[in-house]
Design a protein around this motif. Structure first.
Motif, PDB file in Angstrom:
ATOM      1  N   ASP A   1      37.462  36.155  47.345  1.00 38.03           N
ATOM      2  CA  ASP A   1      36.453  35.293  47.973  1.00 38.03           C
ATOM      3  C   ASP A   1      35.941  34.281  46.956  1.00 38.03           C
ATOM      4  OD1 ASP A   1      36.556  36.449  50.541  1.00 38.03           O
ATOM      5  OD2 ASP A   1      35.234  38.079  49.897  1.00 38.03           O
ATOM      6  N   ALA A   2      36.834  33.401  46.545  1.00 40.45           N
ATOM      7  CA  ALA A   2      36.505  32.328  45.598  1.00 40.45           C
ATOM      8  C   ALA A   2      37.544  31.227  45.775  1.00 40.45           C
ATOM      9  CB  ALA A   2      36.521  32.850  44.160  1.00 40.45           C
ATOM     10  N   PRO A   3      37.158  29.991  45.507  1.00 41.41           N
ATOM     11  CA  PRO A   3      38.124  28.893  45.610  1.00 41.41           C
ATOM     12  C   PRO A   3      39.273  29.077  44.615  1.00 41.41           C
ATOM     13  CG  PRO A   3      35.877  28.054  45.341  1.00 41.41           C
ATOM     14  CD  PRO A   3      35.829  29.536  45.120  1.00 41.41           C
ATOM     15  N   ALA A   4      40.433  28.568  44.971  1.00 41.43           N
ATOM     16  CA  ALA A   4      41.608  28.658  44.095  1.00 41.43           C
ATOM     17  C   ALA A   4      41.316  28.055  42.725  1.00 41.43           C
ATOM     18  CB  ALA A   4      42.802  27.965  44.753  1.00 41.43           C
ATOM     19  N   ALA A   5      40.546  26.969  42.677  1.00 46.06           N
ATOM     20  CA  ALA A   5      40.229  26.332  41.392  1.00 46.06           C
ATOM     21  C   ALA A   5      39.448  27.277  40.479  1.00 46.06           C
ATOM     22  CB  ALA A   5      39.444  25.038  41.616  1.00 46.06           C
ATOM     23  N   GLU A   6      38.585  28.101  41.043  1.00 46.03           N
ATOM     24  CA  GLU A   6      37.816  29.057  40.243  1.00 46.03           C
ATOM     25  C   GLU A   6      38.724  30.157  39.700  1.00 46.03           C
ATOM     26  OE1 GLU A   6      34.810  30.642  38.146  1.00 46.03           O
ATOM     27  OE2 GLU A   6      34.642  28.793  39.286  1.00 46.03           O
ATOM     28  N   VAL A   7      39.639  30.655  40.529  1.00 47.26           N
ATOM     29  CA  VAL A   7      40.580  31.678  40.080  1.00 47.26           C
ATOM     30  C   VAL A   7      41.471  31.106  38.973  1.00 47.26           C
ATOM     31  CG1 VAL A   7      42.484  33.199  40.775  1.00 47.26           C
ATOM     32  CG2 VAL A   7      40.520  32.851  42.313  1.00 47.26           C
ATOM     33  N   TRP A   8      41.925  29.874  39.154  1.00 50.24           N
ATOM     34  CA  TRP A   8      42.751  29.217  38.135  1.00 50.24           C
ATOM     35  C   TRP A   8      41.982  29.099  36.810  1.00 50.24           C
ATOM     36  CZ3 TRP A   8      47.635  28.407  37.316  1.00 50.24           C
ATOM     37  CH2 TRP A   8      48.023  27.509  36.329  1.00 50.24           C
TER      38      TRP A   8
ATOM     39  N   LEU B   1      43.646  29.798  50.223  1.00 50.12           N
ATOM     40  CA  LEU B   1      43.653  30.307  51.595  1.00 50.12           C
ATOM     41  C   LEU B   1      42.565  29.642  52.431  1.00 50.12           C
ATOM     42  CD1 LEU B   1      44.136  34.120  50.863  1.00 50.12           C
ATOM     43  CD2 LEU B   1      45.889  32.435  51.476  1.00 50.12           C
ATOM     44  N   GLY B   2      41.857  28.716  51.860  1.00 53.28           N
ATOM     45  CA  GLY B   2      40.748  28.028  52.495  1.00 53.28           C
ATOM     46  C   GLY B   2      39.855  27.498  51.396  1.00 53.28           C
ATOM     47  N   PRO B   3      38.751  26.851  51.745  1.00 55.37           N
ATOM     48  CA  PRO B   3      37.911  26.247  50.713  1.00 55.37           C
ATOM     49  C   PRO B   3      37.266  27.257  49.766  1.00 55.37           C
ATOM     50  CG  PRO B   3      36.914  26.009  52.891  1.00 55.37           C
ATOM     51  CD  PRO B   3      38.277  26.581  53.092  1.00 55.37           C
ATOM     52  N   ASN B   4      37.024  28.475  50.236  1.00 57.08           N
ATOM     53  CA  ASN B   4      36.350  29.475  49.407  1.00 57.08           C
ATOM     54  C   ASN B   4      37.087  30.811  49.367  1.00 57.08           C
ATOM     55  OD1 ASN B   4      33.998  27.931  48.622  1.00 57.08           O
ATOM     56  ND2 ASN B   4      33.490  27.982  50.810  1.00 57.08           N
TER      57      ASN B   4
ATOM     58  N   GLN C   1      37.097  40.003  40.130  1.00 52.76           N
ATOM     59  CA  GLN C   1      35.695  40.231  39.820  1.00 52.76           C
ATOM     60  C   GLN C   1      35.096  39.038  39.083  1.00 52.76           C
ATOM     61  OE1 GLN C   1      34.897  43.715  37.480  1.00 52.76           O
ATOM     62  NE2 GLN C   1      32.717  43.634  37.888  1.00 52.76           N
ATOM     63  N   ARG C   2      35.828  38.510  38.114  1.00 56.43           N
ATOM     64  CA  ARG C   2      35.331  37.382  37.325  1.00 56.43           C
ATOM     65  C   ARG C   2      35.173  36.134  38.191  1.00 56.43           C
ATOM     66  NH1 ARG C   2      33.165  36.820  32.094  1.00 56.43           N
ATOM     67  NH2 ARG C   2      33.618  34.727  31.376  1.00 56.43           N
ATOM     68  N   ALA C   3      36.160  35.875  39.045  1.00 55.10           N
ATOM     69  CA  ALA C   3      36.117  34.664  39.881  1.00 55.10           C
ATOM     70  C   ALA C   3      34.978  34.710  40.907  1.00 55.10           C
ATOM     71  CB  ALA C   3      37.462  34.473  40.592  1.00 55.10           C
ATOM     72  N   THR C   4      34.659  35.886  41.401  1.00 54.51           N
ATOM     73  CA  THR C   4      33.594  35.980  42.413  1.00 54.51           C
ATOM     74  C   THR C   4      32.206  36.091  41.793  1.00 54.51           C
ATOM     75  OG1 THR C   4      33.893  38.378  42.590  1.00 54.51           O
ATOM     76  CG2 THR C   4      35.071  36.979  44.191  1.00 54.51           C
ATOM     77  N   SER C   5      32.145  36.334  40.487  1.00 56.46           N
ATOM     78  CA  SER C   5      30.836  36.455  39.840  1.00 56.46           C
ATOM     79  C   SER C   5      30.316  35.117  39.326  1.00 56.46           C
ATOM     80  CB  SER C   5      30.907  37.468  38.688  1.00 56.46           C
ATOM     81  OG  SER C   5      31.689  36.972  37.635  1.00 56.46           O
ATOM     82  N   HIS C   6      31.094  34.064  39.432  1.00 56.65           N
ATOM     83  CA  HIS C   6      30.652  32.748  38.970  1.00 56.65           C
ATOM     84  C   HIS C   6      30.134  31.889  40.089  1.00 56.65           C
ATOM     85  CE1 HIS C   6      33.067  33.422  35.184  1.00 56.65           C
ATOM     86  NE2 HIS C   6      31.826  33.252  34.813  1.00 56.65           N
TER      87      HIS C   6
END
Length: 144
Positions: A12-19, A97-100, A139-144
């Protein structure tokens, strides 16, 4: 027989955040219990230097960037052992998979005639490590 470890998780985070999490090597020690340090330019042919935690034992690992598509994927491989004894490929892919929402796909393949020996010695630690890293990315991507 090859060792293949596939880990996929929807986040549950944008692809850019995971990247950003995957490529912010300087911060790996803050969240990544498997690959606790990493450094690379991500340019194909350049090294990626890592400190990997295998069952409580840290070891230096140098591999070589094979591919890099900004925002989407990067992969690297060990220097093959002569006579086809051992070779590997590790890839990280982020799929929007979508904006978020996004999907992180992690794949590791180890092959060659020595791979059963390495799998017997380290397979349990590799599976646990890649699983922990995948969970850590989410966990890291959803905590930001």
């Amino acid at each position: 027989m090859s060792l293949v470890i596939d880990e996929t998780i929807e986040i549950d985070a944008p692809a850019a955040e995971v990247w950003q999490v995957l490529t912010d090597f300087e911060r790996y020690g803050e969240w990544n219990t498997f690959c606790v340090e990493a450094a690379s330019t991500l340019r194909p042919g350049d090294p990626i230097d890592m400190q990997v935690n295998l069952g409580g034992n840290r070891r230096a690992q140098r591999e070589w960037i094979r591919s890099h598509t900004e925002g989407t994927e990067f992969s690297y491989a060990m220097k093959p052992v002569p006579l086809g004894a051992l070779h590997s490929l590790r890839s990280h892919t982020v799929v929007p998979l979508g904006p978020n929402r996004s999907r992180y796909e992690s794949r590791f393949t180890l092959a060659g005639w020595l791979s059963p020996v390495v799998t017997l010695a380290l397979g349990k630690h590799l599976r646990a490590g890649f699983g922990a890293m995948t969970a850590g990315v989410a966990q890291r991507a959803t905590s930001h």
